[in-house]
Scaffold this active site. Structure first.
Site, PDB file in Angstrom:
ATOM      1  N   SER A 145      -7.775   7.706  -0.022  1.00  0.00           N
ATOM      2  CA  SER A 145      -6.683   6.766  -1.025  1.00  0.00           C
ATOM      3  C   SER A 145      -6.528   5.489  -0.435  1.00  0.00           C
ATOM      4  O   SER A 145      -6.216   5.653   0.929  1.00  0.00           O
ATOM      5  CB  SER A 145      -6.013   7.707  -1.741  1.00  0.00           C
ATOM      6  OG  SER A 145      -6.758   8.803  -2.975  1.00  0.00           O
TER       7      SER A 145
ATOM      8  N   HIS B  99      -2.543  11.733  -8.081  1.00  0.00           N
ATOM      9  CA  HIS B  99      -3.057  12.741  -7.790  1.00  0.00           C
ATOM     10  C   HIS B  99      -1.791  13.582  -7.935  1.00  0.00           C
ATOM     11  O   HIS B  99      -2.552  15.438  -7.845  1.00  0.00           O
ATOM     12  CB  HIS B  99      -3.323  12.303  -5.991  1.00  0.00           C
ATOM     13  CG  HIS B  99      -4.781  11.548  -6.171  1.00  0.00           C
ATOM     14  ND1 HIS B  99      -6.031  11.666  -6.457  1.00  0.00           N
ATOM     15  CD2 HIS B  99      -5.192  10.083  -6.114  1.00  0.00           C
ATOM     16  CE1 HIS B  99      -7.113  10.991  -6.388  1.00  0.00           C
ATOM     17  NE2 HIS B  99      -6.413  10.269  -5.890  1.00  0.00           N
TER      18      HIS B  99
END
Lengths: 504, 504, 504, 504
Positions: free
Chosen positions: B336, B434
């Site tokens: 990410s 997340h």
């Protein structure tokens, strides 16, 4: 022409039969235990139920944290589904009672917020809106969240549809009459209404090239004019026929509501011409012979979707579809059965006999003919003879009786459809369905259905509810709001004959 | 790795750009005028608005007749849609303001029923439930019905998604702050949540055989690691790659949320290895080289679905899909980006300079190195030099500076991700996403993204959020309820170095 | 308007380029080495070739056992394919030479049976027929069986198509001129003709919803008016456009011949109006504006299918398709390029200059204008000036020159198309293609293609070959059998002007 | 296990029945008149036939113009098809006779070229090749072109398949025995062989989700173990079953050859266990219980494709398909009927009775048992009793007789399959089919098919032909070339018992 469980599935005997067949089909597909069918399962202790409910039905998060509550593990929903399916009929009743009573709305919060709102009358609009939103949230039953989670699991939506079918049967069979059970039904209905919103449905035309799985279901679900074999089925999806269904992404391969259409030169007045017409099987459609679309059967297949309007939308979508295929087509009409007419008539005869008012039903001349034909004496005996004739369908085999009874049965039937009401709306469920859709009660057809079933149910009479497209909106609103029935001159004429005769 | 408009689309500049690109895409597809983009349209008079609203937004039926209200003609909804789309930005604001204020909840009914409910405390449960149900019904905004009808019209659902995007932008841009506008947003969100419930979504794998229409959208929507050309696109759906999307029956050909996955031997620590790897184009997948699934990009495409959880469910569905394709696969992780890290760092440097607390950020030794490398004097000048280095990404070109800055940037970044909060949750939106899903903050990767953009946004650092499948449920609940972040030893070690140095 | 490799792919420079691009596309798809592109492979020894051929090319079974010969294991075919693909260009030549020479027809058997047949003249018909059948069988080349087996293997048909492309290039590049190689080409052609018989082809309409794989190929294969980007491509399959292709079950995802059609109000006289028209992208088609179908590009994509008629059939199928979609449509025409006109003209100028016959080309008045405009002296200098103008396309930028040259270029071009022949048929390959199909040479369009390429190739002139449906059969037969060209008055008028001027 | 019309459809009574059912199915689908079924059509005059043939069967173009002959208008082919379909059976015979005789090969050209070839022996290779090519061309029957054109018309390929079925029936019924008719059959076969080449076929798995049209045909075509109803059909495509078919692009919705497979734990020895096993309908497949694939029915559906090998390729493709689905699966076998065994046995008994050689069939002990069981005297009477037992299937109902007859019938059956030949190959067509494919005659199964039909046809015995994958290539070649049958020890043991007993 309709077996709309929405309205009558649980009341008439046909409805009952039908419902069972639907349930059975559902069973085959998803292995969900039905209501009356299986009760051999060992009964589960109350403690077990309470334990599982306490565990899987999570408390409603606070208003503040409502967007911060993580979804529970999927296994929760799966466990609930498996547990429920394993229950016997009696246990299901207990289980649903417990669920609806102990895991519903928390009344204390509601009344606190109601109190706050009344206080708040004095304050600013922003605060009022906020309290209203909290109040709205507090009116959410605790179990609603669980139902939402179940809908996300594989086959979850189908489970909920069948769960609601159970709840509806509990309520209609008076197995329970608790307001909580009604609340559960209402919550399920409102969820299902959103998920089965018309924008989410798919119109599918069913043809001989459709999956066998779907065609077999079409065959099973057709209760109005039962399908006898492959050839029969093939014809109903073949030339000069159309078969449409709404399906839903969450229930693949499962037609939700099915509409059968015949493409004809004129609006049909006889069902055998449609379902027994053998010549059509291999011929090619001649577009010049297609002037009318006759809806000769519509079936809802999911008892649990009662009250979720699908049939109305299906007819309207299909009309659009047909107009785009046959731009010149202007006649749209149903060819519908009249379930309940014969039994209503028997009831009426029985009552008139008791009250000696037989002259209300048939004219003197007509009674005389009946007496002669049945070799019975006037009065009570003639009424009994007539009741027997109708009960046995025997009159059909005598040309003379047919001729004699035609005018009487036609005006009685017109009255049954037009004049008999339930809470102000047409008593006959099929009539009520089409009138809500904005159709006109257009034509009664003598000998419209000469099958044993047609004669037994409605003395062989059928009726066309015609859809004049530019009027349906207006008619539908008129019927729903003022309970006024739009009917043709033929129907109104018959009604007025009935009224004149019976002095009503 | 995420451009989740849900949270940050309107705040950072990247978000802004992104949102516009999404809107533009939406525009192309549906010709709906965007917010800021087009205002050349002639303004519509207020009277016109009031007239149309009065006509198309029907009053709420009474509680008793709520099931007897016929649906309005479809033309109603179509007219509303066309009218709205024709409005300029300013007029839309006026129109929505009017809609939300004058056609919302009828407060008088609500408070009457609230009063009744308090009275009713004394009476039986059945009555309480009935009043609650009436109260619930009275809390329905008048416009809600219209929204439901619109959803049934062709492209209606997409219209509502875009309508909500407008409402959200009005709210976030402070163009309006009325509580009614917030109510409208909430009503839309709750309807959309039902219609976009996961059970109604379809998982599609996107390949080079997918329709061009879909692939073009995938290409447009990919804002995280932009797709440059056909070859690039082909590779992202080719061997050792998977691309999945949720789609919805009511918005055909429109991917709602898109997840790109790389199939690798080990969890990747570098994005260029994934998006620039040219060798893979024609090779065949060797299943023995597939040990890990790396989620390297997830994009929500519909601004109007903010708050409707899709990304989380998509990741979980994809994990299941991959497990069934690669039964031996055990490693699942994101790779990410860390949007906002550089600007947060610049802010911190600026503040420390003002407060003279530069020692909180770098150790004495590190500052010395910076001074030498940049030829600047200690103190303010060194801080300025460092700010300039980071602002220009120049440090990347000096091997020495890279070596010097690595430990400092890594521990600062770890703190930014782990320690910086907003209302108790991770400030960084990707982290927050997340962590809500139950992932672990697993590994910071130095030089994980050496593209100019990567260096500018996050000093080239990337992070893996790893999904340990048996822990995600627990982790997600922990984070959402106690705001506790699960992190690996590497991350915790870096955080503790930061804390030691900065004496926090 | 055509890049029909069937005829000219290997002769003009455009053809060469085109062929390479096609081959390259084929390469990407199937990884078959092209002809000129790769020759780095290590050369295989002759012995290796002989060994493999002897092993995989089984002898022809005897006539008696021809139905009893079991198919060889599939691995045989696969081995052959892999071996061939691994060869360098030079080795392929050797290999194919060997295959065609040593594994062809067994001449001894043939002549024996021929002898028998002559003997048999005296005997009964039944025996004659039997001997003929044996003779027919004996004329089968030994390698034909192998080719059949290869067609059954995955990607085998595509392999054979590409094999024939190689054989054709060998023959056309004069790398070999052996009669055996021509026999191999003929055998392959006859097999491919059966497999690609029109009854086995599928007409596909290509839209923006077609698989990306297919659209990318459409884009690559379009050599006539190259496609620049996604938007361009999207327009060519969007409103007012149709794109059709024939595909084949044995080569999935591979368009064999592609036809682009514009739907217009009148037959177009300009290609830029079709390929640069930006307004059409999002508009909806208005059926009332569709009166004509203009075929503006047709491309065969498989060099190996040369001589297998596909384009003709595609045009005819598409006409049927369009007629069923637009029953009122009556105008069908190509808008075609005139490749080779400029270079033919340059040749002619050069020759006239040599022979001092410049007056054959332009009139005195026209030459005067050229001299003035180019500031050149009469005679040779003026011819040179004209050659330079045409070579550089400079004349296009002078309004005066345009005006001066228009009549001359138009009549020269008409002659080039109508009068220049090769073996009696039109020299220009595009003309030859459409005339074979039965089209009429209908209209020359001045400034029909003002793109640099259009001006360079054909002085910007384009031509419509019009399909008058009721005449195409007759016209086609006339052209093929008597070599007579059907042309409009405009074309015939221009031709006669040319003849008058040049005293031909 | 096979009803392979390829080989035996026209010889045995089962085949006849089968053929008719197939034809009937074809009729329903395509409305082509069958052979024996309809002859009410008015006979067409000979003149009419000659006129139409002369018109539609164009002369063969000269060798030089063979690529320049324009295709005739499609209406030509359509007219031919309609004309042919309208003919009565007798007229078809006349018509085909005329077509094959008067529009075949031009023998004069052939013999001229044959003469030229012999001359040419002296000249160069290039000329020889050219003359051979001309010779090859001259051997083309004139009607071959027409057949090619027909294949391009809609339903043309199916027409040709059915045309060949007619030709085959004419030949097999001895209605004609002209060599021209055989040539026509051969020409059709060679064209169909190219068009139905395996590379052009599509393997389809048939499931309950397949189109109803296809499943109905599967049901009709299954002659081996007839399908009784929907439930039966559903089971044959349900869990633990696979049903595969080859289809062809030119005949959509038409399965060409169908293979039914049962997935079992061990190779089945009984067919009722497969086709009557009710438990499997809704169960899910347990992959661990799938060790063997048993091919229990294979049917070719198109009589006109006789000699075009499909069944063999289908079995091989299915094996590959199953191996990829069940990588651990190693046992592949048929479970096949033994059509013709009973009637062969009756013939043998009859002959032995005549020749007094009954001891060749049963041992003395066995005869004694038969005598006792049937209460008959030794010798002729016992033979008659046995013949009656077998003719009536009565022995099945006596446990004692079953026990007595088992060893005798088993060894006789083994001999029938292994020892009885026709032109050197196995007489039994099913055996011949599987042996050609390379299977091993593996196991005879006593009471393998206890259905009345099974007992009547083959005394209830069934046989497994087992496919040992690594040996099938070798076995097939061995059988085809040396006529050697590969068999298991069980089979060889039974054969040797038979030989010992009958002193053969």
């Amino acid at each position: 022409m309709i077996s709309h469980p929405v309205i009558w599935a649980f009341r008439t005997s046909v409805g009952c039969w039908r419902h069972r067949s639907v349930l059975k089909a559902a069973l085959q597909a998803t292995e969900i235990s039905g209501w009356r069918c299986f009760s051999s399962t060992i009964r589960v202790g109350v403690a077990g139920m309470e334990e599982i409910l306490a565990r899987v039905v999570a408390p409603l998060p606070t208003y503040e944290t409502r967007d911060k509550s993580p979804p529970p593990p999927e296994s929760n929903s799966v466990e609930f589904m498996h547990f429920y399916k394993s229950l016997s009929k009696e246990d299901k009743l207990d289980f649903l009672t417990k669920l609806s009573q102990d895991f519903g709305v928390e009344h204390k919060s509601v009344s606190e917020l109601a109190g706050k709102l009344l206080d708040n009358q004095l304050r600013d609009l922003s605060t009022i809106l906020q309290v209203e939103d909290r109040l709205r949230y507090s009116l959410t039953p605790r179990y609603k969240q669980l139902l939402g989670h179940i809908s996300r699991v594989e086959n979850g939506v189908k489970f909920l549809v069948d769960l609601r079918a159970d709840v509806l049967e509990i309520l209609s069979s008076k197995a329970s009459d608790s307001p909580h059970m009604r609340d559960l039904s209402g919550t399920l209905k409102s969820l299902l209404s959103e998920w089965f919103s018309v924008g989410l449905l798919r119109l599918e035309r069913i043809t001989w090239q459709s999956p066998c799985e779907v065609l077999q279901k079409i065959s099973q679900y057709e209760a109005v004019h039962p399908i006898r074999n492959w050839t029969d089925l093939k014809r109903r999806v073949g030339p000069y026929r159309r078969c449409y269904a709404f399906t839903h992404a969450a229930m693949p391969g499962e037609p939700l509501v099915v509409l059968h259409v015949a493409l004809t030169e004129d609006i049909s007045d006889n069902i055998q011409g449609i379902v027994r017409e053998f010549a059509t099987l291999d011929s090619e459609e001649d577009v010049n012979k297609v002037n009318a679309a006759v809806f000769y059967s519509i079936s809802s297949t999911q008892a649990g979707l009662q009250g979720v309007e699908l049939g109305n939308y299906l007819i309207k979508r299909v009309v659009r579809e047909l107009q785009s295929e046959f731009p010149h087509m202007t006649q749209f009409s149903s060819l519908s059965p009249i379930p309940g007419f014969s039994s209503w008539l028997q009831g009426l005869l029985s009552q008139c006999r008791k009250e000696g008012r037989s002259a209300d039903l048939l004219s003197g001349h007509e009674w005389k003919e009946v007496e002669q034909a049945t070799d019975s004496s006037p009065g009570t005996a003639a009424v009994d003879a007539l009741r027997k004739l109708i009960g046995t369908s025997e009159w059909m085999h005598s040309e003379r009786l047919c001729r004699v009874l035609e005018p009487a049965l036609m005006r009685l039937c017109a009255w049954y459809l037009y004049g008999e009401k339930r809470r102000g709306y047409a008593l006959n469920p099929v009539a009520n369905f089409h009138l809500q859709n904005g159709a006109t009660m257009w034509r009664l057809n003598w000998l419209g259905d000469s099958s044993p079933r047609g004669v037994a149910n409605s003395c062989g009479i059928m009726v066309n509810y015609r859809y004049f497209l530019k009027d349906t909106s207006k008619n539908g609103a008129l019927y729903l709001q003022s309970k006024a029935i739009t009917a043709s001159e033929q129907v109104l004429g018959l009604v007025s004959q009935f009224q004149k005769n019976s002095k009503l």
